[in-house]
Design an enzyme around this catalytic site. Sequence first.
Site, PDB file in Angstrom:
ATOM      1  CG  ASP A  61      -1.804   1.195   1.325  1.00 55.68           C
ATOM      2  OD1 ASP A  61      -1.724   2.083   0.447  1.00 55.68           O
ATOM      3  OD2 ASP A  61      -2.597   1.275   2.286  1.00 55.68           O
ATOM      4  CB  SER A 140      -4.000  13.679 -15.852  1.00 53.63           C
ATOM      5  OG  SER A 140      -5.202  13.788 -16.577  1.00 53.63           O
ATOM      6  CE1 TYR A 153      -6.665  11.060 -12.465  1.00 50.23           C
ATOM      7  CE2 TYR A 153      -7.410  12.533 -14.208  1.00 50.23           C
ATOM      8  CZ  TYR A 153      -6.601  11.502 -13.771  1.00 50.23           C
ATOM      9  OH  TYR A 153      -5.709  10.920 -14.644  1.00 50.23           O
ATOM     10  CE  LYS A 157      -3.024  11.445 -12.156  1.00 48.55           C
ATOM     11  NZ  LYS A 157      -1.854  10.566 -11.869  1.00 48.55           N
TER      12      LYS A 157
END
Length: 244
Positions: A61, A140, A153, A157
Site C-alpha cells: 500500500d 494528466s 482528480y 494531477k
Amino acid sequence: MDNDEMRVVVVTGAGRGIGEAIARRLVDDGWFVVAVDRDAASVERLSADVSPERLRGVAVDVTDRAAVFELFADIDRDQGRVDAVVNNAMWVRYAPIVEMTEELLDGMFAIGLKAAFWTTQAARPAMVRRGSGAIVNVSSPAATRGFDGSSAYSAVKGAVSSFTWQASRELGPEGIRVNGIIPGAVPTPGARAVVDEEGYEIRRTMNGLRRLGTPEDIAAGVAYLLSPDAAYVNGHLLNVDGGL
C-alpha cells in the site's frame, strides 16, 4: 547480467493497464523491475509471466509511508541499488464538487500525491549514493483542463505536476532527474470504470491523430525519460496525447 549491471526501477500501480505496460517495457529495455501494486493478485499474475531475474512483484500500500520505506530498504539491500521510480499509482473517482466526500478526496490524494512524496523520499538515499537517479511522475491533461466531474482528480494531477517541477529543482543538484508524463486518453480497464464509450469518442476527436492511446504508447514515453537519451531532460512534463 548481474545486479551491478542491471538498473533497478520501481513502478507503482503496476498490476494492470498503463502501469503493467510500463513494467513490461522496462523489462524489455533491460531493467530489473519491482512491480508494486496493492492488489496482490495482479502483481502475482505479472510475476508469473516474467522471469524472476527481471521482475519482482510486490503487494504494498503506497499510501503507507513506513511500508514504502521498508520496501525501498529491502530493494536496496537485495539489489544493491535503486536507479529509478515511476509513480503511476492512482485511484480515480469522478463526482461533482458538491458531492465529493472526505473519503473520496483523501483516497485520491493519498494514492495519487502523497505516495509520490513517500517513494521520492525513500528512493533518494540510494540514488544519492550512486550520484544519479531518475523519477517519472504520471500526471494528466486534467491538471490544466476542465472536465465534468473531475475536480478532485484534476486537483491531484495538478499537484503532481507542481511537485514534479519542484522536485526537479531540489533533487537535480544531487544528480536525480525528475520528470512527468501526461498521457492522453487510454481506455484501460480502470479508466473505463469512469469514462464511457461516448466519452472516449469525444476524446478520440479532440487530438490531432484522431485515435485513442494505448498503454504501450505511454510506456514508450516513460522509457525515453528514464533512458540515457534523456540525460539532460529535467523538470519536463512530456505530453503523450496524440496532439491534444
